[in-house]
Scaffold this motif. Structure first.
Motif, PDB file in Angstrom:
ATOM      1  N   ARG A 107      84.643  11.930  30.102  1.00 62.25           N
ATOM      2  CA  ARG A 107      83.546  12.508  30.854  1.00 62.25           C
ATOM      3  C   ARG A 107      82.364  11.550  30.854  1.00 62.25           C
ATOM      4  NH1 ARG A 107      82.268  18.690  29.799  1.00 62.25           N
ATOM      5  NH2 ARG A 107      80.914  18.128  31.556  1.00 62.25           N
ATOM      6  N   THR A 108      81.463  11.774  31.780  1.00 62.75           N
ATOM      7  CA  THR A 108      80.322  10.880  31.911  1.00 62.75           C
ATOM      8  C   THR A 108      79.168  11.309  31.005  1.00 62.75           C
ATOM      9  OG1 THR A 108      79.481  12.186  33.768  1.00 62.75           O
ATOM     10  CG2 THR A 108      80.928  10.325  34.285  1.00 62.75           C
ATOM     11  N   SER A 109      78.260  10.392  30.800  1.00 61.28           N
ATOM     12  CA  SER A 109      77.067  10.687  30.016  1.00 61.28           C
ATOM     13  C   SER A 109      76.114  11.552  30.827  1.00 61.28           C
ATOM     14  CB  SER A 109      76.377   9.386  29.611  1.00 61.28           C
ATOM     15  OG  SER A 109      76.052   8.617  30.768  1.00 61.28           O
ATOM     16  N   ALA A 110      75.467  12.500  30.166  1.00 63.72           N
ATOM     17  CA  ALA A 110      74.527  13.399  30.830  1.00 63.72           C
ATOM     18  C   ALA A 110      73.128  12.803  30.807  1.00 63.72           C
ATOM     19  CB  ALA A 110      74.527  14.757  30.140  1.00 63.72           C
ATOM     20  N   GLY A 226      73.994  14.700  44.227  1.00 62.40           N
ATOM     21  CA  GLY A 226      73.719  13.922  45.422  1.00 62.40           C
ATOM     22  C   GLY A 226      72.262  13.953  45.829  1.00 62.40           C
ATOM     23  N   PRO A 227      71.903  13.220  46.876  1.00 61.33           N
ATOM     24  CA  PRO A 227      70.502  13.136  47.314  1.00 61.33           C
ATOM     25  C   PRO A 227      69.880  14.505  47.545  1.00 61.33           C
ATOM     26  CG  PRO A 227      71.864  11.549  48.492  1.00 61.33           C
ATOM     27  CD  PRO A 227      72.800  12.411  47.715  1.00 61.33           C
ATOM     28  N   GLY A 228      68.717  14.716  46.941  1.00 67.32           N
ATOM     29  CA  GLY A 228      68.002  15.971  47.115  1.00 67.32           C
ATOM     30  C   GLY A 228      68.478  17.104  46.243  1.00 67.32           C
ATOM     31  N   GLY A 229      69.585  16.887  45.513  1.00 65.42           N
ATOM     32  CA  GLY A 229      70.160  17.971  44.723  1.00 65.42           C
ATOM     33  C   GLY A 229      69.892  17.886  43.243  1.00 65.42           C
ATOM     34  N   GLY A 230      69.838  16.667  42.716  1.00 60.63           N
ATOM     35  CA  GLY A 230      69.589  16.480  41.294  1.00 60.63           C
ATOM     36  C   GLY A 230      70.856  16.507  40.457  1.00 60.63           C
ATOM     37  N   TRP A 231      70.655  16.400  39.146  1.00 59.30           N
ATOM     38  CA  TRP A 231      71.744  16.333  38.173  1.00 59.30           C
ATOM     39  C   TRP A 231      72.042  17.717  37.588  1.00 59.30           C
ATOM     40  CZ3 TRP A 231      74.332  11.850  36.661  1.00 59.30           C
ATOM     41  CH2 TRP A 231      73.804  10.649  37.132  1.00 59.30           C
ATOM     42  N   PHE A 232      73.297  17.894  37.217  1.00 60.27           N
ATOM     43  CA  PHE A 232      73.669  19.042  36.382  1.00 60.27           C
ATOM     44  C   PHE A 232      73.530  18.597  34.925  1.00 60.27           C
ATOM     45  CE2 PHE A 232      76.072  19.613  40.324  1.00 60.27           C
ATOM     46  CZ  PHE A 232      75.658  20.887  40.683  1.00 60.27           C
ATOM     47  N   VAL A 233      72.944  19.451  34.106  1.00 64.22           N
ATOM     48  CA  VAL A 233      72.676  19.066  32.720  1.00 64.22           C
ATOM     49  C   VAL A 233      73.341  20.012  31.724  1.00 64.22           C
ATOM     50  CG1 VAL A 233      70.516  17.897  33.290  1.00 64.22           C
ATOM     51  CG2 VAL A 233      70.469  20.327  32.721  1.00 64.22           C
TER      52      VAL A 233
END
Length: 400
Positions: A107-110, A226-233
């Protein structure tokens, strides 16, 4: 007399630090025995005259890039174990390569997260390191339906509404995992919710089988929407159990409502639906009972019908976001079983509405048929996905 110049002591040239391009070397290199070589500015030698070695991590510092897998590389020898944990103790899963030289997280880093790295080699050496990813500019969140430990009807989809736009739909969908106790076939489909937000639903190919256990894991921590949406944390999860096999069938033309359980009719009720020929007509199609709301205030202006009514309505069962309900409508008793004269809802007597209200489950299908309708319920007006064929629904997946 010749002069003897004093000898200048030889100055030992420092051993250069081990550097691997594009990586950050751990502060303490793997050391095979206690009391081994000390650490310098990024690497250290193995004790006992052994060859100098070091490990490196592809992410470093306090502003590391989020959304990437963590990779730990060993300069020499073979890795035995690597653990990467965040400040809350959650561990990133990963695996060691076939040659033993590197470990990569699955999995990727948050974003905005501090990580600790602990590595061991096959010679008994160990090392630690730490890094922190940059904080997100924007955070995306979501709402899951149904809630945890729900028991629902056979038509209930899994539904996710996102706070902000999701442009990377395919990447997000890859991290939405549905498991069922009987390997039910199903698919995700994307749409714009009635609220205007992005929404993804998971619908089985056919209605659920009773007693099926279902779990949804949205492993989204560290995913960029994606653009305008932000990250899930963070990650999300919900689960449900499918309840009784029952279907409500509504015949608009013959003004009847029937409840079938396990394929057998157990109730036939006279009713009056929406007045045909205009905006007061009911929707047709296979819809899903969204909620049982009891006694509520219904006002016509909220659904674009002016000041036609303002009533307290009992045994209210929501079928669409646009305001179509099944409910008690004693004021319309003269039309039950003979004519459609409501403002779009399915009306019954108090006694019949109470009986239906007590029997139905959220997630039960209400199958509405007949010509006295203003059209078929839209996909996003509640849960309209059952009005699409299986191939049409599958086409709405971002991974197709």
């Amino acid at each position: 007399m010749s002069r003897i110049r004093p000898r200048t002591p030889l100055r030992r040239r420092p051993v250069p630090s081990a550097v691997i391009a594009g990586t950050a070397v751990l502060a303490a290199a793997l050391t095979a025995c206690s009391g081994g070589g000390g650490a310098d500015s990024g690497s250290a030698g193995l004790g006992g005259g052994k060859k100098q070695t070091a490990i490196s991590v592809n992410l470093s510092g306090k502003q590391a890039t989020a959304g990437e897998p963590v990779k730990v590389t060993l300069a020499d020898g073979r890795l035995k174990e690597v653990r990467v944990t965040d400040s809350k103790g959650a561990e990133l899963a990963g695996g060691i390569s076939a040659d033993g030289r590197s470990w990569t997280s699955t999995r990727t880093s948050a974003p905005g997260t501090s990580y600790s790295v602990a590595a061991k080699d096959t010679e008994g050496g160990s090392a630690t390191a730490a890094f922190t990813t940059a904080a997100p500019d924007k955070v995306n969140k979501l709402t899951l339906v149904p809630g945890k430990n729900s028991t629902v009807g056979i038509a209930q989809p899994l539904s996710i509404v996102f706070d902000h736009p999701v442009k990377n739909k395919a990447e997000v969908e890859k991290h939405l995992k549905v498991t069922t106790s009987d390997k039910t076939e199903g698919s995700w489909g994307w749409m714009q919710d009635w609220s205007g937000k992005d929404r993804a639903d998971w619908r089985p190919k056919e209605y659920w089988k009773p007693d099926t256990k279902v779990t949804l894991k949205a492993d989204l921590n560290g995913i960029d929407s994606g653009p305008g949406g932000g990250w899930f944390v963070r990650d999300y999860t919900t689960n449900l159990t499918v309840g009784r096999n029952q279907i409500v069938k509504i015949d608009l033309d013959n003004h009847r409502l029937k409840l079938l359980r396990d394929g057998q009719q157990i109730k036939d009720i006279p009713m009056s639906a929406g007045t045909p020929g205009g905006e007061k007509a009911s929707w047709r199609g296979r819809t899903v009972l969204m909620s049982k709301e009891g006694t509520i205030n219904m006002r016509s202006e909220t659904v674009g019908l002016g000041d036609a009514y303002d009533k307290m309505v009992d045994y209210s069962m929501r079928l669409t976001w646009s305001g179509m309900y099944a409910h008690a409508a004693p004021w319309n008793a003269g039309y039950f079983g003979s004519a459609n004269k409501s403002s779009g809802c399915i009306g019954m007597s108090d006694a019949d509405a109470k009986w239906i209200y007590d029997q139905v489950q959220v997630g039960d299908p209400f199958e509405v048929t007949g010509d006295d309708a203003k059209g078929t319920q839209a996909l996003n007006n509640g849960y309209g996905e059952w009005n699409l064929s299986w191939s049409e629904w599958q086409a709405k997946s971002a991974l197709r």
